[in-house]
Design a protein around this motif. Structure first.
Motif, PDB file in Angstrom:
ATOM      1  N   UNK A 238       0.848  -1.205   0.000  1.00 17.96           N
ATOM      2  CA  UNK A 238       0.000   0.000   0.000  1.00 17.96           C
ATOM      3  C   UNK A 238       0.881   1.254   0.000  1.00 17.96           C
ATOM      4  N   UNK A 239       1.205   1.785  -1.198  1.00 21.70           N
ATOM      5  CA  UNK A 239       2.014   3.011  -1.253  1.00 21.70           C
ATOM      6  C   UNK A 239       1.186   4.291  -1.375  1.00 21.70           C
ATOM      7  N   UNK A 240      -0.147   4.140  -1.507  1.00 15.73           N
ATOM      8  CA  UNK A 240      -0.995   5.341  -1.611  1.00 15.73           C
ATOM      9  C   UNK A 240      -1.234   5.891  -0.205  1.00 15.73           C
ATOM     10  N   UNK A 241      -1.348   7.225  -0.056  1.00 15.15           N
ATOM     11  CA  UNK A 241      -1.413   7.797   1.299  1.00 15.15           C
ATOM     12  C   UNK A 241      -2.647   7.369   2.079  1.00 15.15           C
ATOM     13  N   UNK A 247      -6.050   4.855   0.419  1.00 17.63           N
ATOM     14  CA  UNK A 247      -5.154   4.174   1.344  1.00 17.63           C
ATOM     15  C   UNK A 247      -5.864   3.483   2.481  1.00 17.63           C
ATOM     16  N   UNK A 248      -6.824   4.188   3.108  1.00 17.59           N
ATOM     17  CA  UNK A 248      -7.373   3.653   4.363  1.00 17.59           C
ATOM     18  C   UNK A 248      -8.704   2.910   4.213  1.00 17.59           C
ATOM     19  N   UNK A 281       7.063 -10.691  -1.258  1.00 11.93           N
ATOM     20  CA  UNK A 281       6.244 -11.510  -2.172  1.00 11.93           C
ATOM     21  C   UNK A 281       4.790 -11.039  -2.144  1.00 11.93           C
ATOM     22  N   UNK A 282       4.621  -9.735  -2.302  1.00 11.02           N
ATOM     23  CA  UNK A 282       3.274  -9.158  -2.276  1.00 11.02           C
ATOM     24  C   UNK A 282       2.455  -9.679  -3.449  1.00 11.02           C
ATOM     25  N   UNK A 283       1.186  -9.961  -3.166  1.00 15.67           N
ATOM     26  CA  UNK A 283       0.295 -10.469  -4.218  1.00 15.67           C
ATOM     27  C   UNK A 283      -0.555  -9.346  -4.815  1.00 15.67           C
ATOM     28  N   UNK A 284      -0.520  -8.166  -4.180  1.00  9.65           N
ATOM     29  CA  UNK A 284      -1.301  -7.037  -4.693  1.00  9.65           C
ATOM     30  C   UNK A 284      -0.557  -5.737  -4.459  1.00  9.65           C
ATOM     31  N   UNK A 285      -0.841  -4.746  -5.284  1.00 11.61           N
ATOM     32  CA  UNK A 285      -0.279  -3.404  -5.092  1.00 11.61           C
ATOM     33  C   UNK A 285      -1.278  -2.372  -5.597  1.00 11.61           C
ATOM     34  N   UNK A 286      -1.425  -1.292  -4.838  1.00 11.41           N
ATOM     35  CA  UNK A 286      -2.320  -0.200  -5.230  1.00 11.41           C
ATOM     36  C   UNK A 286      -1.512   0.958  -5.799  1.00 11.41           C
ATOM     37  N   UNK A 287      -2.191   1.804  -6.561  1.00 11.42           N
ATOM     38  CA  UNK A 287      -1.526   3.015  -7.027  1.00 11.42           C
ATOM     39  C   UNK A 287      -2.404   3.844  -7.934  1.00 11.42           C
ATOM     40  N   UNK A 288      -2.085   5.131  -8.009  1.00 17.21           N
ATOM     41  CA  UNK A 288      -2.701   5.973  -9.034  1.00 17.21           C
ATOM     42  C   UNK A 288      -1.896   5.751 -10.306  1.00 17.21           C
ATOM     43  N   UNK A 524       3.400  17.012 -13.640  1.00 20.77           N
ATOM     44  CA  UNK A 524       2.164  17.760 -13.461  1.00 20.77           C
ATOM     45  C   UNK A 524       2.001  18.177 -12.006  1.00 20.77           C
ATOM     46  N   UNK A 525       1.313  19.286 -11.764  1.00 20.07           N
ATOM     47  CA  UNK A 525       0.991  19.620 -10.367  1.00 20.07           C
ATOM     48  C   UNK A 525      -0.002  18.597  -9.823  1.00 20.07           C
ATOM     49  N   UNK A 526       0.344  17.971  -8.705  1.00 15.86           N
ATOM     50  CA  UNK A 526      -0.548  16.944  -8.152  1.00 15.86           C
ATOM     51  C   UNK A 526      -0.802  17.182  -6.676  1.00 15.86           C
ATOM     52  N   UNK A 527      -1.923  16.625  -6.188  1.00 15.50           N
ATOM     53  CA  UNK A 527      -2.218  16.641  -4.756  1.00 15.50           C
ATOM     54  C   UNK A 527      -1.416  15.527  -4.098  1.00 15.50           C
ATOM     55  N   UNK A 528      -1.406  15.496  -2.769  1.00 12.98           N
ATOM     56  CA  UNK A 528      -0.660  14.452  -2.046  1.00 12.98           C
ATOM     57  C   UNK A 528      -1.223  13.065  -2.324  1.00 12.98           C
ATOM     58  N   UNK A 529      -2.488  12.996  -2.743  1.00 17.53           N
ATOM     59  CA  UNK A 529      -3.081  11.681  -3.031  1.00 17.53           C
ATOM     60  C   UNK A 529      -2.893  11.283  -4.482  1.00 17.53           C
ATOM     61  N   UNK A 530      -2.111  12.095  -5.239  1.00 13.39           N
ATOM     62  CA  UNK A 530      -1.770  11.707  -6.605  1.00 13.39           C
ATOM     63  C   UNK A 530      -2.704  12.218  -7.672  1.00 13.39           C
ATOM     64  N   UNK A 531      -3.696  13.033  -7.274  1.00 12.40           N
ATOM     65  CA  UNK A 531      -4.628  13.552  -8.280  1.00 12.40           C
ATOM     66  C   UNK A 531      -4.018  14.765  -8.988  1.00 12.40           C
TER      67      UNK A 531
END
Length: 556
Positions: A238-241, A247-248, A281-288, A524-531
């Motif tokens: 989980x690398x998203x904030x 993230x939560x 050995x992660x089986x899943x990963x999140x991200x923008x 690009x200018x982005x928010x802390x959550x990657x938007x």
């Protein structure tokens, strides 16, 4: 774990029941810190912080704010504070003094938990600037002129600073509170109590505190985890904030509802994410999408073993089809899914599942989650429209927020009398219920009376072999009202001119959709959550192109 009544329990009860089902499964792992908690150990840590907060005088319903990157204490607070009924207020890690003051004041926060800061922000300095009284008072006895509700400041880490408790001190205070006291508070909590408050990014006016309940969060995490087929054998990177729903809820909550192992990355770094996936050995990963683009770039230069990957979520902003295909092919996450929603809907409204064919997983954002309703309405009339007809996306169900904190008018504007949340997003639905996002009501470009949806042009430009990323915005025009502008990031070593971009579009998309302006950028200018902040791209264009006069023209 199907015996658990997820819709009828609180977050505290959720942790108890999952711990009973998976006592020795790893709950929380930070390989770079050497930290490994089983669900049994994790529950104990959650109990400690709950009792520590009680000892500080935090009561059921009090707001407790947390201002930190993805540190272990964040997760412990997320699942610990609800055990004693405190409302967790999540603070954007990019906030500065003005924004912090607004959030703490608007949320009536009595307690602030924070780290020392980040590379670009000194949180301690900002808190002392906001509450100079803190330097002179005993911990827990703050009387602040600017923040009258705030009493407790808790610093994560070993440093002892004036006016602040350390995390360890609060955890130790748990010894002074009997288990029976905590159990009595837990027994008084209800699934529909507000337990979390997240502030929307405030694209219009001031940020609004979205009130979410135990039921909102648990059922959304459950539905999302089900769509990824999570089990106690899975390990999710989980690398998203955490301060954001991605993230939560889509991250930690999806894990805890399924007894899955959480493997957070404290601050996003593409190499660190890939190292974590390989090591654990992660089986899943999140991200923008931006995160996945950066990870794929690193993988072009360095070897990382991501063969353990199966699933994950790409979300947070429109997901380019080409990037999605690469994540499946290169990172081997062949069951990666997309979720669509917003904070006001806990956040998930629709998502694709691991069973959906790749074509639907790359071209749509899936169908509604269980027990969630959706309809597409004409923004002008409010009437529901048929398949393949564009309109505003509306949602209704267990996932819709209780409202915005202390903002009844804003709440009434977002949720109609029949309980439908109006998202402000545009989309179309096919005969099978699969949703396509076509843009934001406010992002739509109107050029000489023609409605243009940036997403369509972006998807087309992504197919150019030199294009790594692209964002399309409307810029002011005296003649047409607006013109199309494309901000393009090129792949390393690639070259492209404005004329070549326009030529590539010629005959492929309607002439009025071809960008009049093209700028090549490094980011690009982005928010802390990657938007990506498209309004900032518009502002940059006005300066860059000298369109100040056109920008002053008022429109209805």
């Amino acid at each position: 774990m199907s015996v658990i009544d997820f819709g009828g329990i609180t977050l505290g009860e959720l942790v108890d029941q999952i711990t009973e089902a998976c006592p020795d499964t790893e709950a929380l792992v930070y390989p770079d810190r050497g930290l490994r908690y089983t669900y049994t150990e994790f529950r104990e840590a959650c109990n400690q912080i709950a009792k520590g907060l009680m000892k500080l005088g935090v009561k059921k319903g009090d707001s407790t704010a947390i201002w930190a990157t993805n540190v272990p204490e964040w997760v412990i607070t997320q699942f610990g504070s609800p055990r004693m009924g405190a409302v967790l207020v999540t603070v954007n890690t990019n906030y500065k003094v003005f924004e912090l003051e607004y959030l703490l004041k608007q949320s009536d926060s009595t307690t602030l938990i924070l780290i020392e800061g980040t590379k670009t922000s000194d949180y301690i300095g900002m808190v002392y600037e906001l509450c100079p009284e803190l330097k002179e008072c005993k911990p827990g006895e703050l009387v602040s002129e600017r923040l009258p509700y705030l009493k407790n400041v808790i610093l994560i880490g070993d440093k002892k600073l004036p006016g602040m408790f350390t995390w360890a001190e609060v955890m130790k205070m748990a010894e002074e509170v009997a288990d029976e006291e905590l159990e009595a508070v837990m027994a008084s909590l209800k699934p529909d109590d507000v337990i979390n408050m997240m502030y929307t990014s405030g694209t219009t006016g001031f940020p609004k505190g979205v009130m979410l309940t135990h039921r909102n969060l648990i059922l959304n995490g459950l539905g999302i985890g089900d769509s990824m087929k999570l089990t106690p054998q899975d390990r999710l990177c989980i690398p998203v904030p955490f301060f954001h729903c991605f993230g939560c809820v889509l991250g930690t909550m999806a894990c805890v509802t399924h007894g899955t192992t959480m493997v957070p990355v404290e601050v996003f770094d593409a190499r660190q994410v890939l190292w974590t996936i390989e090591k654990e050995r992660c089986t899943g990963v999140h991200g923008v999408p931006t995160m996945f683009i950066m990870e794929l770039e690193v993988m072009e230069k360095e070897k990382f073993d991501t063969s353990s990957l199966r699933t994950g979520i790409m979300a947070g902003s429109p997901c380019p089809i080409e990037v999605m295909k690469k994540v499946v092919d290169v990172m081997t996450a062949d069951q990666i899914v997309i979720t669509y929603g917003q904070t006001e809907s806990s956040p998930g409204i629709t998502n694709t599942t691991t069973d959906d064919p790749l074509e639907l997983r790359v071209s749509t954002v899936g169908r509604t989650l269980p027990d969630v309703e959706m309809k597409i309405v004409d923004p002008e009339t409010g009437q529901e429209v048929g398949p393949h007809t564009q309109g505003e996306i509306c949602a209704r169900g267990y996932n819709i927020m209780k409202g915005y904190y202390k903002m009844p008018e804003a709440t009434a504007a977002a949720i109609d009398k029949d309980g439908w949340l109006h998202t402000g997003d545009l989309g179309t639905v096919d005969e099978n219920g699969y949703l396509k996002i076509t843009g934001r009501l406010k992002d739509m470009i109107i050029r000489g009376g023609e409605n243009i949806y940036p997403r369509e042009i972006e998807e087309f430009l992504y197919t150019h072999p030199c294009v790594k990323d692209v964002q399309v915005v409307g810029v002011p025009s005296v003649k047409y009202g607006e013109e199309v502008m494309a901000y393009i990031q090129l792949k390393p070593g690639s070259q492209l001119t404005e004329e070549e971009v326009k030529k590539f579009c010629g005959g492929q998309i309607a002439r009025y959709k071809i960008p009049k302006y093209v700028a090549f950028v490094d980011g690009y200018p982005i928010t802390a959550s990657g938007k990506i902040q498209k309004f900032k791209l518009r502002e940059m264009a006005v300066e860059m192109l000298g369109l100040q006069d056109a920008a002053k023209i008022e429109t209805a």
